[in-house]
Design an enzyme around this catalytic site. Structure first.
Site, PDB file in Angstrom:
ATOM      1  CG  HIS A  32      -1.689  -1.236   1.428  1.00 33.51           C
ATOM      2  ND1 HIS A  32      -2.928  -1.499   0.893  1.00 33.51           N
ATOM      3  CD2 HIS A  32      -1.332  -2.354   2.117  1.00 33.51           C
ATOM      4  CE1 HIS A  32      -3.317  -2.728   1.268  1.00 33.51           C
ATOM      5  NE2 HIS A  32      -2.357  -3.258   1.997  1.00 33.51           N
ATOM      6  CB  SER A  40      14.618  21.805 -16.489  1.00 33.81           C
ATOM      7  OG  SER A  40      13.976  23.061 -16.578  1.00 33.81           O
ATOM      8  CE  LYS A  59      12.939  18.898 -12.269  1.00 35.18           C
ATOM      9  NZ  LYS A  59      11.779  19.424 -12.992  1.00 35.18           N
ATOM     10  CD  GLU A  79       9.528  11.751 -16.390  1.00 36.14           C
ATOM     11  OE1 GLU A  79       8.674  12.448 -15.849  1.00 36.14           O
ATOM     12  OE2 GLU A  79      10.576  12.206 -16.882  1.00 36.14           O
TER      13      GLU A  79
END
Ligand code: ARG
Length: 458
Positions: A156, A277, A283, A290
């Site tokens: 969970h 970025s 970043k 992804e």
């Protein structure tokens, strides 16, 4: 332009019929397979006396020329010639003249396209299997480096029990092992020759289907000509196996993305597999992970697309079947590149062993250990669970953890608790003692690695 099939036509097609009907923009990817199929077919035709030896030689020479030109990117295909089969036939005609017209004896584009697809997928599956194998090897090596790396195991998404990071990686090894097996079975189901089924019903010519199958390296022949030209199960199976594979990759990517966050910092993906970025100088984004997660959508889409194309198709060939190719090409590109990237990403990522271990120190993932400890001393597990639950609640109220409770307090709660309880509460002991078969105990993880290495050797 005069079509190869225009005999019974008086009118000409509008341009948009050519544009809408053509598949050359994508089936040119099977040019190699189409020529191989033709070479096998022409060899059979002359062997069976359906064309003369000399005609066979001329056609073979023409096809070899086309093969050579294809290898050097020198073939030009046109939309007016619709698909790869008609394009190559027209080009063959340019090479050798009217004798080229004999190649299509006892053959139809229906068994031709099916043959091309079987050949294409056999080759692709071999590559896919190789790439899955590589990823499995990378996982086992990374697991071997991280047998003793302790991390919180989750259920969970809550800290559950400490586990070995190697164990976590090996769970993925198992998934990819099943994926590889599925692809291997898929390869067997693809290893079957439709060539000689002709349009749908077989042919009046005395062909030898075994000869073409042997020539093309197929192990089996379709037993039924209608099935041979209308079966796309092998592709659906592939798209389905690919979807399961992508689902596994995607779950893994999701974890890697999470573990790379500032909050977790369990792993650091190498610069090579990250991007920056354009506005935020600090970043380092896990774009590759992804994208793999994102490409899973395509794989599912391609599966549903083909299932839907097929669901209402009467036997045998229908032009709808032309819609079977792009999904297969697209999925292949997605899974092969995803597998390659995943292997590199795992191989080069840095595992922050200290951070992972620390995450198990200020938490209650050792609560089961305490309950097991009490149960081992004869207290029924349900009662032990209740006792520990109460202690956890008290700790939360006081802002400390089970390992901070003084022995005196423990002994007030239960007289069976002794000083050895603190060792039991350590994450390392917790992992080490989960020595049941397939558990996270170090010895079990070592055994899994040994077994995996044997599997990889076979
Ligand atoms: N381009 C077609 C396809 O991909 C080849 C088969 C065409 N057959 C036919 N009878 N029109 O399905």
């Amino acid at each position: 332009m005069k079509k190869l099939w225009s005999g019974r036509f008086t009118g000409e097609n509008e341009d948009w019929v050519d544009t809408f009907g053509a598949s050359i923009s994508f089936d040119h990817q099977m040019a190699k397979q189409d020529i191989l199929g033709s070479l096998a077919h022409v060899k059979m035709l002359s062997h069976c006396g359906i064309i003369t030896e000399d005609e066979g030689q001329q056609i073979k020479a023409g096809l070899k020329n086309l093969q050579e030109k294809l290898d050097h990117n020198k073939l030009t295909f046109t939309i007016q010639n619709e698909d790869i089969h008609l394009n190559l036939e027209a080009l063959l005609h340019e090479e050798i003249g009217p004798v080229a017209g004999k190649l299509h004896t006892a053959r139809s584009r229906n068994d031709q396209v099916a043959t091309d697809m079987h050949l294409y997928l056999k080759e692709t599956l071999t590559t896919v299997i190789e790439k899955i194998y590589q990823l499995r090897s990378v996982l086992v090596n990374k697991a071997a480096e991280n047998i003793a790396t302790i991390m919180p195991g989750y259920t969970h998404m809550q800290h559950a029990q400490p586990i070995s990071f190697g164990h976590h990686l090996l769970a993925y090894y198992q998934m990819f092992t099943r994926d590889q097996k599925r692809m291997e079975e898929n390869l067997q189901h693809t290893d079957i020759s439709p060539l000689g089924a002709a349009a749908l019903a077989g042919t009046t010519f005395p062909i030898d289907r075994q000869l073409t199958a042997d020539e093309l390296g197929f192990s089996y022949l379709y037993d039924n000509s209608l099935d041979a030209v209308s079966d796309r199960d092998f592709i659906i199976e592939y798209l389905s196996n690919a979807s399961i594979l992508m689902m596994h990759l995607s779950r893994f990517c999701e974890e890697l993305i999470l573990w790379s966050t500032h909050e977790f910092q369990f792993v650091e993906i190498s610069d090579t597999f990250s991007t920056g970025s354009s506005i935020m100088p600090q970043k380092k984004n896990p774009d590759m992970a992804e994208l793999i997660r994102g490409k899973t959508g395509r794989a599912y889409g391609n599966l549903v697309q083909l299932l839907t194309v097929m669901k209402g198709l009467p036997l045998a060939y229908n032009k709808d079947l032309q819609e079977d190719k792009e999904g297969m090409f697209d999925t292949s590109e997605a899974i092969i590149s995803s597998l390659e990237i995943m292997s590199g990403l795992i191989e080069t990522m840095k595992v922050n062993q200290t951070t992972m271990q620390k995450a198990t120190e200020k938490d209650f993932s050792n609560a089961t250990e305490l309950a097991d400890y009490l149960a081992n001393k004869g207290i029924p597990f349900r009662q032990a669970h209740e006792i520990v639950g109460k202690l956890v609640l008290e700790c939360i109220q006081q802002g400390n953890y089970l390992q901070d409770i003084p022995l005196k307090k423990y002994q007030e709660v239960s007289s069976v608790i002794e000083a050895d309880v603190y060792d039991k509460l350590s994450a390392t002991t917790a992992v080490k003692s989960r020595n049941s078969a397939g558990g996270t105990g170090f010895d079990q993880v070592k055994a899994q690695i040994e077994k995996a290495r044997k599997e990889l050797q076979n």
